[in-house]
Write an enzyme that holds these catalytic residues in place. Structure first.
Site, mmCIF file in Angstrom:
data_model
loop_
_atom_site.group_PDB
_atom_site.id
_atom_site.type_symbol
_atom_site.label_atom_id
_atom_site.label_comp_id
_atom_site.label_asym_id
_atom_site.label_seq_id
_atom_site.Cartn_x
_atom_site.Cartn_y
_atom_site.Cartn_z
ATOM 1 N N GLU A 113 2.684 -10.085 0.278
ATOM 2 C CA GLU A 113 2.929 -8.655 0.250
ATOM 3 C C GLU A 113 4.418 -8.406 0.474
ATOM 4 O OE1 GLU A 113 0.850 -4.496 1.830
ATOM 5 O OE2 GLU A 113 0.457 -6.373 2.892
ATOM 6 N N ASP A 137 1.674 -17.443 -4.608
ATOM 7 C CA ASP A 137 2.144 -16.305 -5.409
ATOM 8 C C ASP A 137 0.949 -15.711 -6.149
ATOM 9 O OD1 ASP A 137 3.641 -14.451 -6.771
ATOM 10 O OD2 ASP A 137 4.510 -15.883 -8.189
ATOM 11 N N ASP A 186 0.848 -1.185 0.000
ATOM 12 C CA ASP A 186 0.000 0.000 0.000
ATOM 13 C C ASP A 186 0.889 1.241 0.000
ATOM 14 O OD1 ASP A 186 -0.005 1.197 3.048
ATOM 15 O OD2 ASP A 186 0.314 -0.965 3.029
#
Length: 556
Positions: free
Chosen positions: A534, A525, A159
């Site tokens: 992540e 994956d 993010d």
């Protein structure tokens, strides 16, 4: 050659896909198969070595039987593969003088790709270029009329948030890596600051430190994080994330880790920029004073405001942040006040003294005290206690590593969110222990175990995957990383360390597709699997430390 992926429970040979250094330890694992093997030079197709694997033993974390074998006798530079009976082959790997030089640079260069607040041009970013992002001022939560500068620093993870406690661990790992292994960072990483007379690892770290300085209030308190109110969609590029930026409230953990990392920065940057070093010391001392005033009043861990849903980075125990700050300020200044406080906190028994996480930061304080007490010749009793604690933990990691089928020190219950960070933290711990011990045999054993952690990250694991994007014959291709998903480039941004196996499976993809698998196989994956796939800056940072050590083979 890219090999076809095998299932976690099929007969296979697993090996560090980048290879090994001439003159250093070399091992591989074979799952559900034991016996004779041969090593073939892939360029000449000649068999150059034959050997025998050890016995098959059950590996609880992997859920299968695994055997180990040594390749230490294979010391001629070249490209090889391992072949076992039945035509079972390994990926191609190399033996060379410095097989980890390129991946070390990529792991560090990945921080450039995480930069916020500037355009990443093709000159430095290649096809992973993008426009400047998040340039607006951030409002202060509860006082949105106040707007503060916020551009700069690194995006934390997949993010686009920026979090103080995460930033502190990442910059600490990088500064420790440079301080211990400066020769490993002589080559440029090709960033805009390259060639300015300062090593690029410090140029890159400075980009984050400058943003961290924006987060301190005049009274020394530090804002916990800067994010939008919620996460943007996965297919949103950084420059298209136009949500309102908000500084979440201050926290004790943010102030503690800020004070500690700024004190460290003052020491590290003093030879390169005396003015910046003074600023770092002044801000560290200001936050320290706030910590001392706040003790007993604001010790609760941070909680998200009701209208903010981005990463919380909460922490129930905050004494370790206080300890780290005291230790770093003592190392910087030699002031006995800081040493007294650090010793008091160390003896409280309320936190682990050797952890190197973002939440449990006691290990960073211990590393600082070990170095300062040795240098200053003070408090021999405390020094001895801390050394004993560090080496005791190293012995535990060594024993776990030697009992695991793939050499990794993770027991079954440590395959949690970000397990690959734990693997690299363990590698850091072992390398630091090698510096502390006076026993030559133990030193070699610790360094070898650190190599095993590295081998695991790069392919010697039950899934046979290299967890670093852009490297190995079978590596991560679909990380939960917004630019890699949204940029239209087939390959992900290089140098990303994926989170790794997570038995908790806290996303819907992992829950649906990783049912009833053993802990070490709980990885997929997939771009939507944020709990296993992540990235974060503080998963890359300990990998940089380990890569630097093994790149120059832990030179004194």
């Amino acid at each position: 050659m890219t090999l076809q992926k095998k299932s976690w429970n099929e007969p296979a040979v697993r090996v560090n896909q980048l290879g090994f250094t001439v003159g250093q330890s070399k091992t591989f694992s074979s799952q559900l198969v034991k016996g004779e093997f041969e090593v073939v030079n892939v360029d000449t197709n000649e068999t150059v070595y034959k050997g025998q694997t050890g016995p098959l033993t059950d590996d609880a974390s992997a859920g299968i039987a695994v055997s180990r074998a040594s390749l230490d006798a294979l010391d001629q530079p070249g490209r090889y593969r391992i072949v076992m009976e039945g035509g079972i082959e390994s990926e191609t790997f190399a033996v060379s003088e410095r097989p980890y030089q390129e991946i070390k640079r990529a792991l560090l260069k990945n921080f450039y790709y995480m930069r916020c607040g500037m355009e990443l041009t093709e000159e430095f970013a290649g096809p992973w270029k993008h426009g400047a992002c998040h340039l607006a001022h951030g409002g202060v939560h509860g006082d949105t009329a106040t707007k503060l500068p916020s551009a700069g620093g690194w995006h934390d993870a997949g993010d686009y948030g920026k979090y103080m406690v995460a930033a502190a661990k990442a910059v600490a790992d990088l500064m420790l890596a440079f301080e211990r292994y400066p020769a490993a960072f002589a080559e440029p990483t090709i960033i805009p600051e390259s060639g300015n007379g300062i090593p690029d690892i410090l140029n890159e770290t400075r980009y984050e430190l400058d943003w961290m300085l924006l987060n301190q209030r005049e009274d020394g308190a530090v804002y916990h994080k800067l994010t939008t109110y919620g996460f943007p969609g996965l297919h949103v590029m950084p420059e298209d994330d136009l949500g309102t930026l908000v500084y979440s409230p201050v926290s004790f953990t943010a102030a503690g880790t800020f004070a500690a990392s700024m004190a460290m920065a003052s020491r590290i940057y003093a030879p390169f920029d005396a003015s910046f070093a003074r600023i770092c010391q002044e801000t560290a001392e200001r936050s320290w004073q706030w910590l001392e005033r706040a003790e007993g009043q604001e010790l609760a861990g941070f909680k998200n405001p009701m209208d903010v849903t981005t990463g919380e980075y909460g922490d129930r125990t905050v004494v370790d942040e206080h300890y780290w700050a005291a230790a770093e300020l003592y190392r910087l200044t030699g002031d006995a006040v800081y040493l007294t406080r650090a010793e008091q906190l160390a003896k409280s028994g309320s936190f682990p003294l050797c952890s190197l996480g973002w939440a449990d930061v006691g290990g960073y304080g211990t590393v600082a005290l070990l170095a300062a007490l040795q240098q200053r010749g003070e408090n021999a009793a405390l020094l001895a206690d801390l050394q004993e604690a560090w080496l005791l933990r190293a012995d535990e990691l060594l024993a776990s590593s030697l009992s695991d089928g793939f050499g990794v020190a993770l027991p079954s219950n440590r395959y949690v969110w970000g397990s690959n960070m734990t693997v690299m933290n363990d590698g850091m711990h072992l390398l630091i222990a090698a510096d502390l011990t006076k026993d030559a045999g133990k030193r070699e054993a610790y360094c070898t175990a650190a190599q095993y952690q590295w081998d695991y990250l790069l392919g010697n694991n039950v899934l046979g995957i290299c967890y670093v994007t852009g490297f190995g014959s079978y590596s991560v291709m679909h990380p939960h990383h917004r630019p890699s998903v949204a940029d239209g480039v087939p390959d992900p941004v290089p140098g990303i360390v994926a989170g790794g196996p997570n038995a908790g499976r806290q996303d819907t993809v992992a829950v649906a597709m990783l049912k009833e698998l053993p802990p070490a196989a709980c990885y997929i994956d997939h771009e939507d699997s944020y709990s296993t796939n992540e990235n974060t800056i503080y998963w890359n940072s300990p990998a940089v430390y380990v890569a630097a050590a093994l790149d120059i083979q832990h030179q004194a």
